[in-house]
Design a protein around this motif. Structure first.
Motif, short mmCIF file in Angstrom:
data_model
loop_
_atom_site.label_atom_id
_atom_site.label_comp_id
_atom_site.label_asym_id
_atom_site.label_seq_id
_atom_site.Cartn_x
_atom_site.Cartn_y
_atom_site.Cartn_z
N ALA A 217 9.83 7.03 -9.38
CA ALA A 217 10.35 6.26 -8.24
C ALA A 217 9.43 5.17 -7.74
O ALA A 217 9.74 4.51 -6.74
CB ALA A 217 10.66 7.23 -7.08
N ASN B 62 5.69 3.42 -3.64
CA ASN B 62 5.84 3.21 -2.20
C ASN B 62 5.84 4.51 -1.41
O ASN B 62 5.08 4.66 -0.44
CB ASN B 62 7.12 2.43 -1.90
N GLY B 63 6.70 5.44 -1.80
CA GLY B 63 6.80 6.69 -1.06
C GLY B 63 5.54 7.52 -1.15
O GLY B 63 5.10 8.10 -0.15
N VAL B 64 4.97 7.60 -2.34
CA VAL B 64 3.77 8.41 -2.54
C VAL B 64 2.59 7.85 -1.75
O VAL B 64 1.88 8.58 -1.03
CB VAL B 64 3.42 8.49 -4.04
N SER C 81 2.57 5.76 0.81
CA SER C 81 2.77 5.81 2.26
C SER C 81 2.67 7.24 2.78
O SER C 81 2.18 7.47 3.90
CB SER C 81 4.11 5.19 2.64
N ALA C 82 3.08 8.23 1.98
CA ALA C 82 2.89 9.63 2.37
C ALA C 82 1.40 9.95 2.48
O ALA C 82 0.98 10.72 3.35
CB ALA C 82 3.55 10.57 1.36
N LEU D 45 0.31 2.38 6.35
CA LEU D 45 1.69 2.81 6.13
C LEU D 45 2.65 1.63 5.94
O LEU D 45 3.41 1.60 4.95
CB LEU D 45 2.14 3.71 7.28
N ASN E 15 1.97 -0.09 2.40
CA ASN E 15 2.41 0.64 1.22
C ASN E 15 3.93 0.84 1.17
O ASN E 15 4.52 0.80 0.09
CB ASN E 15 1.72 2.01 1.17
N TYR E 16 4.56 1.03 2.33
CA TYR E 16 5.99 1.36 2.30
C TYR E 16 6.88 0.11 2.29
O TYR E 16 7.87 0.06 1.57
CB TYR E 16 6.36 2.23 3.50
N ARG F 19 8.98 -2.80 -4.90
CA ARG F 19 9.57 -1.58 -5.44
C ARG F 19 10.09 -1.84 -6.86
O ARG F 19 10.59 -2.92 -7.15
CB ARG F 19 10.72 -1.11 -4.55
#
Length: 389
Positions: free
Chosen positions: A70, A73-75, A77-78, A177, A180-181, A186
Motif C-alpha cells: 500500500a 504513507n500509512g506506515v 504516519s503511524a 504526521l 508523511n500522510y 501515494r
C-alpha cells in the motif's frame, strides 16, 4: 537526481530528520537526566533502548510487506503517532514500568518509521530509479544528530527533559504526521501489486552475503557511535582532540553522500558499497601508526565517509540487484540481522576496549574487511525471482 522528485525528497528527508533526531539520538543527550529522575540504572536505561532496536528488527519484514502492498504513507504516519505516544509516556515516566512501555512503543515506531521503511516507500514509488531519491533523503537526514542533539540539549537546559520530550511529541503530530500522510506521494498501481506483495522471498546466496555485509558494517557503526571518543583517547588523543575529531564524522557523512549523489552515481551501487568498506580500515591504520590529534581527525573523516555511503547502500544495492518487486519485505529481512547485532554492539565494544584499548580497531577493521569480502563475492545481477518484473 530527477528534479521532479525534489519535493518528495524534501518531504521525506525532513520527516526522517525529525524521526531520527527525536528517537534514536535522544539517549545520548537525555540518558543521565532520565536515569537520575526516574530512579533506574544506566544499564537498565540502555537495556531498554537495545530492546527497542530488537523490536524494530523483529517487525521489519512485516512492515516491508505493508509498504509493498500500500505504499509508505500509512506506515510512516503511524510511526509519527507511535513516536509521539512514546515521547509523552517518557515525559510522564516515574517508574521503570512506564519507562519500559515507552521504549516498547518507540521500538515499534522505529520499525515503522526509520530508513528501511523510508527506502521501501521510495522503492514503491520509483522502482529501480529510486537511487537518487534514497541518496537525497539520507543527505538531509544526515543532519539529524547535528540538529537533534543541540535542540534536545537546549530544551533540557531551558525547560527540562520531560518538557523537551513533549515538544518532540508535538513536532511529530504537527510536522511529521502531515508530511508523511498528506505530502508524501501515494503509489498509483496498488491493484497491480497486491499479488506480488504476498510472494515468498527466497533467502538465496546473494541475500545471505548482503545480510552479512550490512550486519558487519552496522556493528562497527553502532560500536563507534557509542565509544568513538574513548577509542581515540586510548590511541593517544587528548579528550579535547577526541571530541573535536568526533565532530567531523557528521560533516564527513554528508560530504560522502554528496559524492554518492554526484560522481559515484554513475557506477553500480556495489562499487560505492565496496569503497565504503575500505575507509574505516585505512583510517584505523593511520591512527594506530601515528596516534594523536591529527590522526584522530583523519580517522574520523574516513570512518564518517564510509558510514555515510554504506547507509545509502543498504537501500540501493538490494534495489539494483533484485529490483522493486517485494523490495520493502526484502529490506526488512536484510535489516533484521543488522538491528539485532547492532543492539549489542555498544556493550560488546565496551568489553573489548577494556581488554584491547585502541587495538579494538583491529576488530572493527576486520569486520569491515569481512563485509568488503562478502560484497566482492556478489555479482551485479542476482538470481531472477520466480515471477520476473
Amino acid at each position: 537526481m530527477d528534479r521532479s522528485r525534489l519535493p518528495t525528497i524534501l518531504v521525506l528527508g525532513t520527516a526522517q530528520t525529525l524521526a531520527w533526531g527525536s528517537t534514536y539520538y535522544l539517549p545520548a543527550i537525555l540518558a543521565d537526566e532520565m536515569v537520575r529522575d526516574i530512579g533506574i540504572s544506566t544499564n537498565l536505561f540502555f537495556g531498554a533502548f537495545s530492546a527497542s532496536l530488537i523490536i524494530s528488527a523483529v517487525i521489519g519484514p512485516k512492515v516491508g510487506r505493508m509498504i509493498d502492498r500500500a505504499g509508505g504513507n500509512g506506515v510512516l504516519s503511524a510511526a509519527n503517532v507511535l513516536f509521539a505516544a512514546a515521547l509523552v509516556l517518557l515525559s510522564l515516566a516515574h517508574s521503570l514500568a512506564l519507562f519500559a512501555v515507552a521504549w516498547v512503543l518507540m521500538g515499534i515506531g522505529m520499525g515503522l518509521g526509520l530508513y528501511d521503511a523510508a527506502f521501501a516507500a521510495l522503492g514503491r514509488l520509483y522502482g529501480r530509479d529510486a537511487r537518487g531519491a534514497i541518496t537525497g533523503i539520507t543527505l538531509l537526514a544526515g543532519f539529524a544528530s547535528t540538529i537533534g542533539w543541540p535542540l534536545t540539549a537546549w530544551g533540557a537546559a531551558e525547560i527540562g527533559w520531560r518538557e523537551t520530550c513533549l515538544a518532540w511529541a508535538a513536532a511529530h503530530i504537527v510536522i511529521g504526521l502531515p508530511l508523511n500522510y498528506f505530502l508524501l506521494p501515494r503509489p498509483t498501481d496498488l491493484a497491480a501489486t497486491a499479488t506480488a506483495a504476498n510472494e515468498p522471498v527466497p533467502i538465496d546466496r546473494a541475500m545471505i552475503l548482503l545480510g552479512f555485509a550490512f550486519a558487519a558494517a552496522w556493528i562497527v557503526t553502532a560500536g563507534m557511535a557509542a565509544h568513538f571518543p574513548r577509542i581515540m583517547e586510548a590511541a593517544g588523543a587528548s579528550p579535547t582532540q577526541a571530541v573535536a575529531a568526533g565532530a567531523l564524522i557528521g560533516p564527513a557523512q554528508v560530504a560522502a553522500r554528496l559524492l554518492e549523489a554526484g560522481f559515484l552515481n554513475r557506477f553500480h551501487p556495489l562499487v560505492s558499497a565496496r569503497l565504503a568498506m575500505t575507509t574505516h580500515p585505512v583510517g584505523a591504520a593511520v591512527i594506530l601508526v601515528a596516534g594523536g590529534g591529527v590522526a584522530a581527525s583523519a580517522f574520523a573523516i574516513l570512518h564518517g565517509m564510509g558510514n555515510g555511503i554504506i547507509t545509502i547502500a543498504r537501500g540501493t544495492v538490494p534495489l539494483a540487484l533484485y529490483g522493486p518487486r517485494n523490495y520493502g519485505y526484502r529490506l526488512g529481512l536484510l535489516g533484521a540481522p543488522s538491528r539485532f547485532l547492532s543492539a549489542g554492539a555498544p556493550l560488546g565494544f565496551s568489553l573489548l576496549i577494556d581488554y584491547l584499548g585502541a587495538n579494538v580497531l583491529f576488530i572493527s577493521s576486520g569486520l569491515c574487511l569481512a563485509s568488503l569480502a562478502a560484497l566482492c563475492l556478489l555479482r551485479r545481477t542476482a538470481p531472477a525471482p520466480a515471477h520476473a518484473d
